[in-house]
Design an enzyme around this catalytic site. Sequence first.
Site, PDB file in Angstrom:
ATOM      1  N   CYS A 164       0.936  -1.132   0.080  1.00 37.13           N
ATOM      2  CA  CYS A 164      -0.101   0.078   0.122  1.00 37.13           C
ATOM      3  C   CYS A 164       0.773   1.279  -0.050  1.00 37.13           C
ATOM      4  O   CYS A 164       0.264   2.526  -0.214  1.00 37.13           O
ATOM      5  CB  CYS A 164      -0.881  -0.120   1.191  1.00 37.13           C
ATOM      6  SG  CYS A 164      -1.874  -1.582   1.164  1.00 37.13           S
ATOM      7  N   HIS A 213      -3.537   6.216   3.424  1.00 35.65           N
ATOM      8  CA  HIS A 213      -4.084   4.896   2.744  1.00 35.65           C
ATOM      9  C   HIS A 213      -5.441   4.849   2.872  1.00 35.65           C
ATOM     10  O   HIS A 213      -5.894   4.790   3.937  1.00 35.65           O
ATOM     11  CB  HIS A 213      -3.109   3.811   3.012  1.00 35.65           C
ATOM     12  CG  HIS A 213      -3.791   2.404   2.641  1.00 35.65           C
ATOM     13  ND1 HIS A 213      -4.068   2.363   1.500  1.00 35.65           N
ATOM     14  CD2 HIS A 213      -4.060   1.520   3.441  1.00 35.65           C
ATOM     15  CE1 HIS A 213      -4.463   1.080   1.348  1.00 35.65           C
ATOM     16  NE2 HIS A 213      -4.509   0.611   2.362  1.00 35.65           N
ATOM     17  N   ASN A 271     -10.415  -1.057  -0.353  1.00 31.11           N
ATOM     18  CA  ASN A 271      -9.049  -1.042  -0.107  1.00 31.11           C
ATOM     19  C   ASN A 271      -8.212  -1.476  -1.527  1.00 31.11           C
ATOM     20  O   ASN A 271      -8.392  -2.612  -1.831  1.00 31.11           O
ATOM     21  CB  ASN A 271      -8.489  -2.100   0.813  1.00 31.11           C
ATOM     22  CG  ASN A 271      -7.119  -1.865   1.290  1.00 31.11           C
ATOM     23  OD1 ASN A 271      -6.283  -1.482   0.461  1.00 31.11           O
ATOM     24  ND2 ASN A 271      -6.697  -2.284   2.516  1.00 31.11           N
TER      25      ASN A 271
END
Length: 328
Positions: free
Chosen positions: A115, A255, A285
């Site tokens: 990420c 994130h 996500n």
Amino acid sequence: MQQAVSITATGSYTPTQVMDNHQLVARFGLTVDDAWIVSRTGIRSRHWLQPGETTSDMAVIAAQRCLDQAGISASQVDRIIMATISPDLPSPSTATIVARKLGARCMAFDISAACSGFLYGLDLAAASIQMGARRVLVIGADARSRYVNPKDHRSTVLFADGAGCALVEPSTTKPGFLSMVCGAEGIERMGAYIPAGGAQLPASFETVAAGQHYLHIEPKNDIFELFLRFTLESCHQALDRAGLTVPDIDIFITHQGNANLVQMAAKELGFAPEAVVDEVAHHGNTAGASVAIALDETLRSGRIKPGSKVLLAAVGAGCTFAAAVHQF
């Protein structure tokens, strides 16, 4: 004196297939419902690739939108840096596939930082500019839906697909990057990891039968604790290096992995709600694409204005972490 480096254009793309929580629960027969998913993740829907679509397909669309905004062609790009943990193939790199599809002939390579990958890419792009490159495309793209275990609701409800891109160039008219921090701490099973398919445990009938090619999720509390710790540490370092404090920052983009984590990090840092970007509800996500998509959509919405100072941050499996301050 170092050359000023700036993000001069952005682009993003999410697949046309949208799966809301009700559809997801019905499709896979999950034992959780919409209320459970929203309360624990903040996610209401996510974009998933259709069969036959690839990570490079998403990356190309995001990159082309970025190039169109900049008014240049792919042939004018010096580097393509691709952040992904969902490559089209184990080899060659997805960046080379993207370069071919775009019509670019330049250095092209992948980086694997989960990420944090997009921010890692920005750091490498800035370094490339200092060494003489003029235009660097940094792409974050992931197809995490390809790895979710339909029998494990933790991964199925959380992960999604998308791509974001930024053009990085030398700057003479605005400050651009004021600071950047990147690092890693060896915690191989922090967050989501895939046990099999690598050199340590090559894919076999046995690993596939055991579901070891799917994403595995570590206990929630460990993820929350590590995400917060590394986000706070890297953000404070980036602010210190830029000579700034939280009140100096206009927009905070971290994130977009879990809405609860986004809000917790923002609160711990002391950001007002209006400064925080939270797009988790309709994106889920998207791993390495997360910050890139959020940055592009926030820029295009007009929330980021000329002169705005933006703090970008990410923490990923590995454990990788990064933060940067950029003035637009």
